[in-house]
Design a protein around this motif. Structure first.
Motif, PDB file in Angstrom:
ATOM      1  N   PRO A  25       0.833  -1.212   0.000  1.00 46.03           N
ATOM      2  CA  PRO A  25       0.000   0.000   0.000  1.00 46.03           C
ATOM      3  C   PRO A  25       0.859   1.251   0.000  1.00 46.03           C
ATOM      4  N   LYS A  27       0.899   5.705  -1.769  1.00 42.18           N
ATOM      5  CA  LYS A  27       0.260   6.793  -2.478  1.00 42.18           C
ATOM      6  C   LYS A  27       1.194   7.274  -3.588  1.00 42.18           C
ATOM      7  N   ASP A  45      -4.345   7.447  -3.625  1.00 46.96           N
ATOM      8  CA  ASP A  45      -4.088   6.069  -3.193  1.00 46.96           C
ATOM      9  C   ASP A  45      -4.019   5.143  -4.402  1.00 46.96           C
ATOM     10  N   ASN A  47      -4.941   1.711  -5.821  1.00 48.70           N
ATOM     11  CA  ASN A  47      -5.891   0.606  -5.623  1.00 48.70           C
ATOM     12  C   ASN A  47      -5.831  -0.307  -6.833  1.00 48.70           C
ATOM     13  N   ALA A  51      -3.923   4.331  -9.827  1.00 48.22           N
ATOM     14  CA  ALA A  51      -4.104   5.542  -9.011  1.00 48.22           C
ATOM     15  C   ALA A  51      -4.815   6.580  -9.879  1.00 48.22           C
ATOM     16  N   SER A  83       5.337   6.367   0.803  1.00 48.84           N
ATOM     17  CA  SER A  83       4.998   5.268   1.709  1.00 48.84           C
ATOM     18  C   SER A  83       5.601   5.562   3.085  1.00 48.84           C
TER      19      SER A  83
END
Length: 489
Positions: A25, A27, A45, A47, A51, A83
């Motif tokens: 995970p 960004k 974010d 996903n 992004a 991160s």
């Protein structure tokens, strides 16, 4: 510089999304740099390796136009990964704005592949719009740029001078502090003993800290082992996820193949419908041809009725001639009354037969040829009687001329009868051909309908196989989704 022109452009970049494969995970942030200008998007974010930004960046820039071309003007996009471990450049890409303007492309969309990125397939999706605001005066622009360069040099010189002065002041202060410390700090023996005891206490504390550090190191090692185990588990889960992604991609490809099959089957069904419409059009044309044939039949019936009317006129003339003959025979010989009565009976019988034949012709068209043969036989008998009468008795020239006229009329009637028979035969041939064509068209329709039904059965079988494979892959839910997509309940 006389041929050089300067244009001020408004450069707009709408950042849609970044597609990159990252397994933890984090960004992402996109930065757009052109010369000294730098713009950044908001953090987004990541996903499922995507992004989404949907953010517009806008800057102004001057482009030089010389020799009917814009000079090179490059800009760069940098994707930064954010991160807990820290920030890291995930990839970057550069592009030349002038290449698009030279092709007169001012609004476009690009999928740019990121360079210096661990994911070779990573891309950034951007929509661009370049708007020309105005044309600038190149002389004024050059004076402004010179003045700005001079100001920058002056600022740099002042900054360097002030920095050197500050460093010298700090060095003087440090020397003064060292002198004051040497003068102030002169220790006694009691002070040294106290310092030694304090040092021993501090050493014990340090040993305790070392013991605590060793314990923490052991706990860290155990946690590292646990982390390695969790990493292995994560890698296994990652491998499973990749496998499931591969399966999903294969399934999507199979679904696309099935959609293509469905489209091809729909096209075949449309072609069959068009062929069916063409056949229906042919049937309508054939029915119109049948109507024309029926009209021809009505016209031929009218011709038959006209021919029958001519036959009746001929019969009336024959009866008149026979009456005149009987009158002449009565004048010449009264003893021939019996023959006259017989002739009258024959005439009456002939008239009755003609009336019966007319009724039969009205009732049954098929007996027309038989009646014509009977009439021909009766006419032959009349001709024989006329020939006998002309041989046995001396008739006047007027009577002979009447007989010749009657014979000519009989010949004309026979010719008309032959023509009518020819027309009848042609009509029969046309009816036979029409019947044969109708049989062929019906047979073709039957064969095409059979082919159409066979194709529908094949399509149904293919759909059944597709639903079975879908059930094996995703169960009833996938089958329901496919049925809804196809339009079946």
């Amino acid at each position: 510089m006389n041929n050089t022109r300067v244009f001020k452009f408004c450069l707009k970049a709408f950042i849609e999304r970044v597609v990159i494969a990252i397994n933890f995970p984090c960004k992402l942030q996109v930065a757009w740099k052109r010369g000294n200008q730098k713009l950044e998007t908001k953090q987004s974010d990541l996903n499922v390796n995507v992004a989404n930004f949907n953010e517009q960046l806008e800057m102004n820039s001057n482009l030089y136009f010389e020799d009917n071309r814009f000079k090179e003007k490059k800009c760069a996009f940098t994707v930064t990964l954010l991160s807990q471990k820290g920030n890291k450049v995930a990839g970057q890409v550069s592009m030349d704005i002038s290449s698009y303007l030279n092709r007169k492309v001012e609004t476009f969309r690009e999928e740019l592949r990121l360079e210096k990125c661990p994911d070779k397939h990573a891309k950034i999706h951007i929509r661009f719009q370049f708007i020309c605001i105005e044309e600038l005066d190149i002389d004024q622009l050059s004076r402004i740029s010179f003045a700005s360069n001079v100001d920058q040099e002056d600022q740099q010189n002042t900054i360097s001078n002030t920095a050197s002065q500050k460093i010298q002041v700090q060095q003087g202060n440090n020397n003064n502090q060292q002198l004051t410390l040497q003068n102030n700090y002169q220790y006694t023996e009691q002070d040294l003993d106290e310092i030694r005891t304090l040092l021993n206490q501090e050493m014990k504390k340090v040993q305790q800290k070392d013991n605590q550090i060793s314990q923490l190191m052991q706990s860290l090692e155990t946690k590292q082992e646990q982390l390695t185990d969790t990493k292995q588990q994560l890698e296994a889960a990652k491998q499973k996820l990749y496998e499931t992604l591969d399966k999903l991609q294969n399934f999507e490809e199979s679904v696309q193949g099935q959609d293509n099959l469905k489209k091809s089957s729909d096209n075949k069904i449309k072609e069959l419908e068009i062929q069916n419409k063409q056949l229906q059009q042919k049937i309508i044309e054939f029915s119109e041809q049948l109507k024309i044939k029926q009209q021809q039949v009505v016209q031929s019936d009218q011709k038959l009725s006209n021919a029958l009317g001519q036959m009746q006129v001929m019969k009336q003339r024959i009866s008149q001639y026979e009456e005149s003959e009987l009158q002449e025979q009565n004048r010449k010989s009264i003893g021939n009354n019996k023959d006259m009565e017989l002739m009258q009976k024959k005439i009456n019988d002939l008239e009755k037969q003609i009336q019966r034949e007319q009724k039969k012709q009205e009732q049954d068209y098929g007996l027309y040829q038989v009646q014509l043969k009977n009439l021909q036989a009766q006419l032959n008998e009349k001709e024989e009687l006329i020939n006998k009468l002309s041989k046995d008795k001396d008739l006047d020239n007027k009577d002979a001329s009447q007989i010749q006229q009657l014979q000519k009329q009989i010949q004309q009637y026979q010719q008309k009868e032959e023509q009518f028979n020819k027309v009848l035969n042609q009509y029969k041939d046309q009816i036979q051909k029409a019947n044969q064509n109708e049989k062929k068209i019906k047979q073709q329709q039957k064969e095409e309908l059979e082919n159409y039904s066979d194709q529908i059965i094949k399509l149904k079988c293919q759909l059944g196989d597709i639903f079975n494979t879908a059930y094996d892959i995703g169960g009833n839910k996938l089958v329901d989704r496919l049925q809804q997509a196809v339009g079946l309940s």
